[in-house]
Design an enzyme around this catalytic site. Structure first.
Site, mmCIF file in Angstrom:
data_model
loop_
_atom_site.group_PDB
_atom_site.id
_atom_site.type_symbol
_atom_site.label_atom_id
_atom_site.label_comp_id
_atom_site.label_asym_id
_atom_site.label_seq_id
_atom_site.Cartn_x
_atom_site.Cartn_y
_atom_site.Cartn_z
ATOM 1 N N GLU A 193 0.865 -1.181 0.000
ATOM 2 C CA GLU A 193 0.000 0.000 0.000
ATOM 3 C C GLU A 193 0.898 1.226 0.000
ATOM 4 O OE1 GLU A 193 -3.142 0.165 2.973
ATOM 5 O OE2 GLU A 193 -2.776 2.307 3.261
ATOM 6 N N GLU A 198 -1.743 11.433 3.971
ATOM 7 C CA GLU A 198 -2.792 11.270 4.972
ATOM 8 C C GLU A 198 -2.622 12.371 6.007
ATOM 9 O OE1 GLU A 198 -3.889 6.915 6.085
ATOM 10 O OE2 GLU A 198 -1.720 7.042 5.942
#
Length: 711
Positions: A193, A198
């Site tokens: 991933e 974020e």
């Protein structure tokens, strides 16, 4: 998106959903250190952040350039469904998030040249599964949107650039990231991933701190959950700017063997293949993926844009929880652009933009497959000037607030020093291979270490732990009153184990130790350790467990040597003892959703049940009080995921006591019914002897659960 539980990403340790389709993370994990480059200067970039590069401009230049191959400028009036698809579910992202994702225009729309993803407070009911295929539903208190290019457009290598303005407030969790659509390396996170950006709880002020302003770039990789790890770095904008106040451009450059992170063309972090790895299960055997996996030429990744609410990260940091008053909140996306390097599209090499101040994130070394034999009694020195063979230094560092190193100390040589500046994170001695069996040590053997607290925040506590994998952890609070003074601390292994986990329900077992020494200050602290060791004598041995011809696991109470535990990521499952007429006390399991299971754990396991193979039967009485129409009941024996064997038990009419029997050998031969993760329980290494996993809502009771010898 990150897992921020200790050491693993929340998922379904036994369920089909968690094993096959883990979308967001996330517990083990280790993050990179912080890099607050407020003074960093933007590197000279070939790519413009205001307009996409044309193919003609690429052709006119002799130097290698980033060539635009895909984009969405969001200049229309609707979301282009030839470029984006929607997730539609109330699953919670695998992180206990509080939003349902919808395809409704209220949650995502295009206007004024930008994509808006809007999260708002409203109760909403939808499918409790990642792809929305399960008829089991869940109601959550927020709605939002998650857009993705899955099965529409995927890439390997390139520059991925997104200009966005982020939401603010406690409980907000925007993400711009990538997941593999096709990967030869199995389930999350052995397939990888890439988190481009974020952020959580932007602009939130915690106890007088500066407003939250960090953005994070992270990789997730390693083994299938829960053996996954992560590493990354965070960044602060110059001049105390906040990402929620204006648009900024977030990017990664991904080439063979290297991934780099940028904000507004400032290169702030690099990770290389020496710090990531993949190990995956094939034909029931754990294997090493090639060097470079899972971020290599054999994997195709798609883009995701979403705004989550709460969950295991946003809901557990800053002021914790979700502040309903800040909603609705929006993430605005001006453009998404994907480039390939004209020099070598097949590798992505030749177009790198390198910043002198970028952090090189160390990542993680590939662990040895198989158990590592550590020294046994009478002495195991973990650290004294150097770390013992078979161990490695590691940390869990989600917020970039913890660092550790070996430093020289007068009169002692090298000591292990830990500096923590915030609340989250720990450092530890990690077993270099699979969990190790330390049952050779007697319970009155002692963990001993010298330590010196150099400085600490008011009220800070110091936990030292023995770790079998979160939440199977046992800890002790070590005195920290005297600053600058070396002290010795001793505790017996029996006492440490009996303490259990002071932060969650769980307890370490010597049969399966993942990290031999974990240091977890509760707040800012500078502390040093030396001469960390175990001293004592050999154990008298572990008695053979559950002897023929009868071993009763539960009959009015659970057997000695077993304990009731559960995997309960979404609060869907509970267990209790209740009175039931002629049956007396029975063991009750109530489940209201899809996630979770309850099991009888072998306290000092794993247990050797080979002697039950030929003639043994697992037998139990059960009664279903109520159930959803489509609910199924799996009963399992477990020697560590994916080495699980299960059987689907036919459900009788409600209110009828029924006896169920299955041969132990037949149960074991069934293997793991989860198609993604082939495995089979090992009778000589059973950790959970009786696992109850309904697929959906049910109220069921069990009695007289036993192993019997067939006559």
């Amino acid at each position: 998106m990150k897992n921020h539980a200790y050491g693993f990403k929340p998922a379904l340790s036994y369920s089909l959903l968690g094993a096959v389709l883990l979308g967001l993370i996330g517990c083990g994990g280790s993050g990179g250190g912080s890099n607050n480059n407020s003074s960093a200067q933007a590197s000279s970039m070939v790519v413009s952040s205001s307009a996409p590069m044309s193919s003609s401009s690429v052709a006119s230049s002799a130097a290698p350039t980033w060539e635009l191959v895909w984009s969405d400028e969001f200049n229309g009036t609707t979301i282009d469904t030839s470029k984006w698809g929607y997730e539609k579910n109330c699953w919670g992202g695998g992180n206990n998030e509080q939003q349902c994702y919808t395809d409704r225009p209220v949650n995502s729309f295009v206007a004024d040249g930008a994509l808006t993803i809007l999260a708002q407070r409203e109760d909403f009911t939808g499918s409790d599964s990642p792809e929305g295929e399960s008829p089991t539903t869940k109601t959550l208190p927020y709605t939002s949107a998650r857009l993705r290019t899955k099965n529409i457009k995927e890439w390997t290598f390139g520059r991925f650039e997104i200009r966005a303005k982020l939401p603010a407030g406690q409980g907000t969790w925007p993400a711009i990231w990538m997941l593999p659509t096709n990967s030869p390396y199995g389930t999350w996170a052995s397939s990888g991933e890439i988190d481009i950006m974020e952020a959580v709880n932007l602009k939130v002020v915690t106890n007088g701190s500066a407003p939250e302003a960090h953005v994070h770039g992270t990789l997730h990789f390693g083994r299938n959950w829960p053996g996954n790890v992560n590493s990354g770095a965070d960044y602060l904008l110059p001049n105390n700017a906040n990402p929620a106040d204006d648009f900024h451009t977030y990017a990664v450059e991904w080439e063979e063997g290297e991934i780099r992170w940028y904000v507004d063309d400032v290169h702030f972090a690099t990770q290389r293949e020496a710090g990531w790895y993949g190990q995956y299960v094939q034909d029931g055997v754990l294997k090493d993926a090639p060097v470079g996996a899972p971020f290599d030429r054999f994997s195709k990744f798609h883009l995701l844009l979403n705004l989550a609410v709460g969950g295991n990260w946003a809901g557990n940091v800053n002021n914790k929880g979700v502040d309903e008053s800040v909603f609705p909140q929006k993430m605005l996306v001006d453009f998404v652009r994907v480039y390939q390097c004209s020099a070598s599209p097949s590798t992505g090499k030749g177009c790198a933009t390198i910043g002198a101040n970028a952090e090189i994130v160390a990542g993680h070394q590939r662990p040895v497959i198989g158990a590592v034999k550590l020294p046994g009694p009478p002495l195991f020195t973990m650290f004294d000037n150097d770390l013992a063979g078979g161990l490695s230094f590691d940390s869990y560092n989600p917020d970039g607030v913890i660092s550790h190193s070996e430093i020289a100390e007068s009169g002692r040589g090298d000591v292990w020093n830990i500096i923590k500046t915030g609340a989250n994170g720990n450092a530890y001695f990690k077993v270099a291979g699979d969990p190790t069996d330390m049952r050779g040590w007697s319970g009155d053997s002692e963990l001993i270490f010298d330590y010196k607290v150099n400085s600490k925040a008011d009220g800070a506590k110091l936990l030292v732990k023995l770790d079998s994998g979160w939440p199977a952890v046992s800890d002790v609070s070590v005195p920290v009153a005297d600053l600058g003074v070396w002290k010795e601390y001793r505790i017996t292994l029996a006492d440490l184990l009996d303490n259990g986990n002071s932060l969650a329900s769980g307890k370490a077992t010597l049969a399966s130790i993942v990290n031999t020494f974990v240091v977890d200050p509760s707040a800012a602290m500078n502390v040093s350790f030396d001469n960390v060791r175990i001293e004592g004598k050999a154990s008298s041995g572990v008695d053979e467990f559950a002897k023929l011809p009868l071993f009763t696991l539960y009959d009015s109470s659970i057997a000695s040597g077993l304990q009731v535990q559960s995997y309960n990521p979404s609060g869907h499952i509970t267990s209790s003892e209740v009175d039931d007429g002629a049956h007396g006390k029975v063991f009750k399991v109530v489940k209201t959703g899809a996630d979770g299971n309850v099991f009888f754990n072998v306290i000092n396991g794993p247990a050797n049940l080979n002697h039950w193979s030929a003639k043994g039967e697992l037998v139990f009485d059960f009664k279903v009080n109520s159930k959803a129409a489509d609910t199924k009941l799996l009963i399992k024996m477990d020697s560590g995921w994916p080495n699980v064997s299960d059987v689907t038990v036919s459900l009788p009419a409600d209110g009828v006591w029924t006896e169920y029997r299955i041969g132990v050998a037949d149960l074991i031969d069934n293997g793991n019914s989860v198609s993604c993760c082939p495995g089979i329980a090992k009778l000589n290494a059973i950790t959970n002897l009786f696992v109850v996993e309904p697929s959906g809502a049910i109220d069921v009771v069990f009695d007289n659960v036993r192993l019997v010898e067939k006559q």
